[in-house]
Every structure is written in structure tokens, then in C-alpha cells.
Design an enzyme around this catalytic site. Structure first.
Site, short mmCIF file in Angstrom:
data_model
loop_
_atom_site.label_atom_id
_atom_site.label_comp_id
_atom_site.label_asym_id
_atom_site.label_seq_id
_atom_site.Cartn_x
_atom_site.Cartn_y
_atom_site.Cartn_z
N GLU A 125 0.81 -1.22 0.00
CA GLU A 125 0.00 0.00 0.00
C GLU A 125 0.85 1.28 0.00
O GLU A 125 0.37 2.34 0.39
CB GLU A 125 -0.95 0.00 1.20
CG GLU A 125 -1.93 -1.15 1.27
CD GLU A 125 -2.93 -1.20 0.10
OE1 GLU A 125 -2.88 -0.32 -0.78
OE2 GLU A 125 -3.75 -2.13 0.10
N HIS A 140 -2.54 1.77 8.80
CA HIS A 140 -3.62 1.03 8.14
C HIS A 140 -3.77 -0.33 8.80
O HIS A 140 -2.78 -1.07 8.91
CB HIS A 140 -3.32 0.88 6.65
CG HIS A 140 -4.15 -0.18 5.99
ND1 HIS A 140 -5.53 -0.20 6.06
CD2 HIS A 140 -3.81 -1.27 5.26
CE1 HIS A 140 -5.98 -1.25 5.41
NE2 HIS A 140 -4.96 -1.92 4.92
N HIS A 180 -6.58 -3.88 9.91
CA HIS A 180 -7.72 -4.73 9.53
C HIS A 180 -8.49 -5.12 10.79
O HIS A 180 -8.87 -6.28 10.96
CB HIS A 180 -7.23 -5.99 8.81
CG HIS A 180 -6.45 -5.70 7.56
ND1 HIS A 180 -5.48 -6.54 7.09
CD2 HIS A 180 -6.51 -4.67 6.69
CE1 HIS A 180 -4.95 -6.04 5.98
NE2 HIS A 180 -5.56 -4.90 5.72
N HIS A 235 -12.40 -4.37 3.40
CA HIS A 235 -10.95 -4.42 3.60
C HIS A 235 -10.57 -4.09 5.04
O HIS A 235 -10.17 -4.98 5.79
CB HIS A 235 -10.30 -3.44 2.61
CG HIS A 235 -8.81 -3.49 2.59
ND1 HIS A 235 -8.07 -3.14 1.47
CD2 HIS A 235 -7.90 -3.79 3.54
CE1 HIS A 235 -6.78 -3.27 1.74
NE2 HIS A 235 -6.65 -3.66 3.00
ZN ZN Z 1 -4.94 -3.80 4.09
#
Ligand code: ZN
Length: 224
Positions: free
Chosen positions: A76, A95, A97, A158
Site C-alpha cells: 500500500e 492502516h 484490519h 478491507h
Molecule cells: Zn490492508
């Protein structure tokens, strides 16, 4: 902060992200803008966070995307770069999850402003970025658009992403988002969440957000 110190801080935050249950395995990614503002440091792709050392952190130029380092950076990296290009106020990005925020992202539902902290920390309703595959340029465009000028965003099917002036603040945003999503689900069980009004949000941003806490203390982790 020197690049070397920032590399160590990126590693510290990535390990905290894992130990706090905000992500699992080698997923998620962390970055921070360098002191000169022209580059950022980001976690490597697919490496055990406990095994990462400062030399594994990759340096990327914001303007050109040129990479310096011995490792392949996070998948990413393009997403992080687009945020740094769009938001000069952003000094760090995390970031994750995390399951509760990801649940809302899978349902493709935004998180309304259900508490004062949402207005002050997130800057408003947390929107859902349209779905695009991981690592794609389309995902970067969608996330930048949905993030806008706020500090948190959900990513359809996501996960979620938090930004801040520094790494501690970006991690705090991800943690707070996870807990606010739990509150939102509890409210749904109790009959449904009632968001606070736009008027209250305006008052919060002009009042409490400026005066809460001790003079000179970092904002964020001590919000009311
Ligand atoms: Zn991710």
C-alpha cells in the site's frame, strides 16, 4: 526526529498495532513523514513485525515515489504516498484490519458522529472508500476521496486507516475507531444509534477541542 529514530518509532508502532489486536500476521502497514517533509518511511511488505529492524524500513520520496532501501515496501505504499500528497498536515499513517471497523466496512456503512470524541478526533463522520483491490491505484484514489480532511476512513471489504500529525496519533485514531465501532454496534442492539447534531459538532470543534486538557499537552489520548 532523525530518520534513524523515526525508523525505530515506525517499528514500535507496527508492533503495538499487532499487540493491540488491530491487525494479524504481517498485514497492515505503518508510515511516517520524514522531518524534511519530502520523504516518508514505511514498513516492508510481508515481514514479521517482530523481526523487522531499522534497515528494513523503506524510504520513499513523496513527489516521485522513488524508493530507497534493501526491502520491498508495503503493497500500500502508493496509497500512503497519495495521502501525503493530498494532505500536507498528515505526518503519519496507520492502516489496519481491525475486526469491528472492518465489519462496518464490509457492510459499507459509515460511522456517524455518535460521540464527542468522534467529532474531535475523527473530524466528522467516518466515510467508506469505494472498493478496489489491495495495492491498486484505484484504492488510493478512493481512500483519499473518502478521507477528505478527516482523520479516519473505512475501506470497503478491507479495513480502516487513521492519519495524524505523528505516529502515536495515527495509532490512537485506529484504536479509537475500533472502540467507537463497538459502541455503535451496542447502540444498534439497544435500539439504534442517535448521532449528535451538526450544531453540537460545531460547538465541540470551536470550544472543547481547543480548551480541553493541560496547556502544552499533546491532544488526542486525553480527549473527553
Ligand atoms: Zn490492508
Amino acid at each position: 526526529m532523525s530518520d534513524q529514530a523515526l525508523r525505530e518509532k515506525v517499528i514500535q508502532i507496527s508492533r503495538l498495532m499487532l499487540s493491540m489486536g488491530l491487525t494479524v500476521g504481517t498485514s497492515g502497514n505503518v508510515s511516517a513523514r520524514c522531518e524534511d517533509g519530502a520523504s516518508f518511511l514505511i514498513t516492508p511488505s510481508g515481514m514479521d513485525y517482530e523481526a523487522v529492524i531499522p534497515d528494513d524500513i523503506v524510504k520513499v520520496s513523496v513527489a516521485a515515489g522513488e524508493r530507497t532501501g534493501r526491502r520491498v515496501p508495503s503493497i500500500e505504499t502508493g496509497l500512503h504516498r497519495e495521502i501525503y500528497l493530498a494532505r500536507r498536515d498528515v505526518g503519519a499513517i496507520v492502516h489496519v484490519h481491525s475486526p469491528l471497523a472492518a465489519g462496518l466496512a464490509v457492510a459499507r456503512k459509515p460511522l456517524p458522529v455518535i460521540a464527542d470524541m468522534c467529532a474531535l478526533a475523527f473530524g466528522g463522520q467516518v466515510e467508506v472508500a469505494e472498493y478496489a483491490t489491495s495495492g491498486s491505484p484505484e484504492l488510493a484514489v478512493n481512500v483519499v476521496e473518502a478521507l477528505g480532511s478527516r482523520n479516519a476512513v473505512l475501506m470497503a471489504n478491507h479495513g480502516s486507516l487513521g492519519v495524524g500529525s505523528d505516529l502515536d496519533q495515527a495509532l490512537f485514531i485506529c484504536d479509537l475507531l475500533e472502540k467507537m465501532c463497538l459502541t455503535y454496534y451496542c447502540a444498534a442492539l439497544a435500539g439504534g444509534a442517535v448521532p449528535i447534531t451538526n450544531e453540537a459538532i460545531s460547538i465541540l470543534k470551536s470550544g472543547v477541542g481547543r480548551t480541553y486538557g493541560q496547556p502544552g499537552a499533546a491532544k488526542g489520548e486525553c480527549l473527553p
